[in-house]
Design a protein around this motif. Structure first.
Motif, mmCIF file in Angstrom:
data_model
loop_
_atom_site.group_PDB
_atom_site.id
_atom_site.type_symbol
_atom_site.label_atom_id
_atom_site.label_comp_id
_atom_site.label_asym_id
_atom_site.label_seq_id
_atom_site.Cartn_x
_atom_site.Cartn_y
_atom_site.Cartn_z
ATOM 1 N N PRO A 265 3.397 10.334 -4.197
ATOM 2 C CA PRO A 265 2.941 9.510 -5.327
ATOM 3 C C PRO A 265 1.568 9.962 -5.834
ATOM 4 N N ARG A 266 1.375 9.884 -7.125
ATOM 5 C CA ARG A 266 0.117 10.317 -7.717
ATOM 6 C C ARG A 266 -1.010 9.322 -7.462
ATOM 7 N N ASP A 267 -0.672 8.051 -7.448
ATOM 8 C CA ASP A 267 -1.680 7.020 -7.275
ATOM 9 C C ASP A 267 -1.525 6.380 -5.905
ATOM 10 N N LEU A 268 -2.516 6.575 -5.064
ATOM 11 C CA LEU A 268 -2.443 6.165 -3.665
ATOM 12 C C LEU A 268 -3.464 5.085 -3.326
ATOM 13 N N THR A 269 -3.096 4.273 -2.360
ATOM 14 C CA THR A 269 -4.066 3.333 -1.798
ATOM 15 C C THR A 269 -4.985 4.071 -0.830
ATOM 16 N N ASP B 82 -5.026 13.013 16.008
ATOM 17 C CA ASP B 82 -5.757 12.622 14.794
ATOM 18 C C ASP B 82 -4.831 11.925 13.808
ATOM 19 N N LEU B 83 -3.576 12.339 13.809
ATOM 20 C CA LEU B 83 -2.572 11.751 12.924
ATOM 21 C C LEU B 83 -1.950 10.500 13.530
ATOM 22 N N ILE B 84 -1.554 10.593 14.789
ATOM 23 C CA ILE B 84 -0.764 9.532 15.412
ATOM 24 C C ILE B 84 -1.568 8.257 15.624
ATOM 25 N N GLY B 85 -2.845 8.380 16.018
ATOM 26 C CA GLY B 85 -3.664 7.188 16.209
ATOM 27 C C GLY B 85 -3.732 6.327 14.960
ATOM 28 N N PRO B 86 -4.188 6.899 13.829
ATOM 29 C CA PRO B 86 -4.201 6.129 12.581
ATOM 30 C C PRO B 86 -2.804 5.689 12.145
ATOM 31 N N HIS B 87 -1.795 6.552 12.341
ATOM 32 C CA HIS B 87 -0.442 6.207 11.923
ATOM 33 C C HIS B 87 0.058 4.965 12.659
ATOM 34 N N CYS B 88 -0.252 4.846 13.944
ATOM 35 C CA CYS B 88 0.159 3.649 14.695
ATOM 36 C C CYS B 88 -0.428 2.393 14.073
ATOM 37 N N MET B 89 -1.687 2.473 13.652
ATOM 38 C CA MET B 89 -2.332 1.307 13.049
ATOM 39 C C MET B 89 -1.799 1.047 11.642
ATOM 40 N N PHE B 90 -1.685 2.089 10.832
ATOM 41 C CA PHE B 90 -1.105 1.922 9.499
ATOM 42 C C PHE B 90 0.325 1.388 9.589
ATOM 43 N N GLY B 91 1.040 1.775 10.657
ATOM 44 C CA GLY B 91 2.421 1.356 10.826
ATOM 45 C C GLY B 91 2.596 -0.137 11.017
ATOM 46 N N SER B 92 1.501 -0.844 11.333
ATOM 47 C CA SER B 92 1.585 -2.294 11.514
ATOM 48 C C SER B 92 1.510 -3.044 10.190
ATOM 49 N N LEU B 93 1.214 -2.342 9.092
ATOM 50 C CA LEU B 93 1.005 -2.996 7.793
ATOM 51 C C LEU B 93 2.339 -3.314 7.122
ATOM 52 N N GLU C 24 0.815 -1.219 0.000
ATOM 53 C CA GLU C 24 0.000 0.000 0.000
ATOM 54 C C GLU C 24 0.852 1.274 0.000
ATOM 55 N N GLN C 25 0.338 2.274 -0.675
ATOM 56 C CA GLN C 25 0.905 3.623 -0.651
ATOM 57 C C GLN C 25 -0.093 4.495 0.109
ATOM 58 N N ILE C 26 0.319 4.965 1.285
ATOM 59 C CA ILE C 26 -0.572 5.711 2.170
ATOM 60 C C ILE C 26 -0.035 7.128 2.354
ATOM 61 N N GLY D 142 4.975 -4.062 4.518
ATOM 62 C CA GLY D 142 5.074 -3.777 3.097
ATOM 63 C C GLY D 142 4.489 -2.447 2.689
ATOM 64 N N ALA D 143 3.696 -1.827 3.562
ATOM 65 C CA ALA D 143 3.089 -0.537 3.230
ATOM 66 C C ALA D 143 4.122 0.586 3.347
ATOM 67 N N THR D 144 3.934 1.621 2.544
ATOM 68 C CA THR D 144 4.760 2.824 2.622
ATOM 69 C C THR D 144 3.878 3.986 3.040
ATOM 70 N N ILE D 145 4.278 4.657 4.111
ATOM 71 C CA ILE D 145 3.509 5.792 4.623
ATOM 72 C C ILE D 145 4.246 7.085 4.294
ATOM 73 N N HIS D 146 3.555 7.984 3.612
ATOM 74 C CA HIS D 146 4.106 9.292 3.261
ATOM 75 C C HIS D 146 3.455 10.348 4.154
ATOM 76 N N ILE D 147 4.276 11.093 4.885
ATOM 77 C CA ILE D 147 3.778 12.212 5.692
ATOM 78 C C ILE D 147 3.935 13.455 4.833
ATOM 79 N N VAL D 148 2.823 13.991 4.365
ATOM 80 C CA VAL D 148 2.840 14.963 3.269
ATOM 81 C C VAL D 148 2.462 16.367 3.741
ATOM 82 N N ALA D 149 3.257 17.341 3.324
ATOM 83 C CA ALA D 149 2.968 18.745 3.601
ATOM 84 C C ALA D 149 3.367 19.578 2.383
ATOM 85 N N LYS D 150 3.103 20.864 2.440
ATOM 86 C CA LYS D 150 3.456 21.755 1.324
ATOM 87 C C LYS D 150 4.944 21.712 1.028
#
Length: 276
Positions: free
Chosen positions: A112-116, A68-79, A54-56, A81-89
């Motif tokens: 990435p342009r195409d995200l999961t 709001d960020l950290i709660g979901p990030h902890c769960m996404f972090g268990s995946l 996954e591309q997150i 093979g997934a790649t997590i992008h922390i995105v800002a301007k």
């Protein structure tokens, strides 16, 4: 000073489940080792879809509510093979409403342009600013038009709405601004986690943990999500029963409604402007 220290301790505690993902990712680096460990886990555990790709993308912006960020990030972090992008301007540090600073890993241009999964946290004035920022909305609209899942927690749904991503969809938000979603042609829905097709939104702040587990189950399966829940020891037993408008004492509800009234009015004004 004490408040900031307490906030940091809370964030540290929430990040503890990521220790599990470090172990998982180490196993993932060696396919043979990984298969051995998975087969040793017990009956049928080798059938669990442990690996993914996954591309997150998780949006951050000044003044967001960091949990709001950290709660979901902890769960996404268990995946695995997934790649997590922390995105800002830009790659400049971003400071939350509680004073915690986060370092982005990608910009609007390099994400990435195409995200999961496309995700945004909420907040108060910082969220209203992000939901009024042309660059942020253009990024969200672009990535959201192709993402497999378009998601948010808390008032982050205001950003999705302002980017035109919730028209005709059921969605939830923090109680203080949930009804404002109607101004974006969304359907305000009172629930901890709301799914309407590929739009998945979480209610206020701590609902991000429930949202995150629901997303892990969606991206892998229920067993994977249950393993994540157990490793996180996510077994809520709060000392008080005032966590929702349904259960909070009247005097607590009245005080918090009054405290949030300015934000509620601003959120409604933002949504009303979108109609025009």
């Amino acid at each position: 000073m004490i408040d900031n220290q307490r906030r940091k301790l809370v964030i540290g505690a929430l990040l503890a489940p990521l220790a599990a993902s470090v172990h998982f990712k180490a196993l993932a680096a060696d396919k043979t080792t990984q298969e051995h460990h998975m087969s040793d886990m017990g009956p049928d555990m080798d059938k669990v879809p442990w690996m993914g790709d996954e591309q997150i993308a998780m949006l951050i912006y000044p003044g967001m509510t960091v949990m709001d960020l950290i709660g979901p990030h902890c769960m996404f972090g268990s995946l695995m093979g997934a790649t997590i992008h922390i995105v800002a301007k830009s790659l400049d540090p971003v400071t939350s409403d509680a004073g915690l600073t986060i370092i982005p890993t990608a910009t609007f241009d390099t994400c990435p342009r195409d995200l999961t999964v496309l995700f945004t946290p909420g907040g108060t004035d910082g969220t209203l600013a992000a939901a009024s920022d042309p660059e942020t909305l253009a990024f969200m609209a672009d990535r959201g038009s192709r993402a497999k899942y378009v998601t948010s927690v808390c008032s982050g749904s205001l950003i999705l709405g302002a980017a035109g991503l919730l028209k005709g969809y059921k969605a939830t938000s923090h109680w203080s601004c949930r009804e404002a979603l109607a101004g974006f042609e969304a359907i305000p829905t009172e629930a901890r986690v709301v799914r309407d097709r590929n739009r998945i939104t979480g209610a206020g702040v701590t609902a991000g943990l429930d949202f995150g587990l629901a997303m892990v189950a969606e991206l892998r399966d229920q067993t994977y999500a249950e393993c994540t829940q157990l490793m996180s020891e996510y077994d809520p037993d709060p000392p008080f029963n005032a966590g929702s408008m349904k259960t909070a004492p009247p005097k607590v509800k009245a005080a918090m409604i009054q405290m949030a009234v300015d934000f509620t009015k601003k959120a409604e004004a933002l949504a009303s402007a979108a109609k025009g």
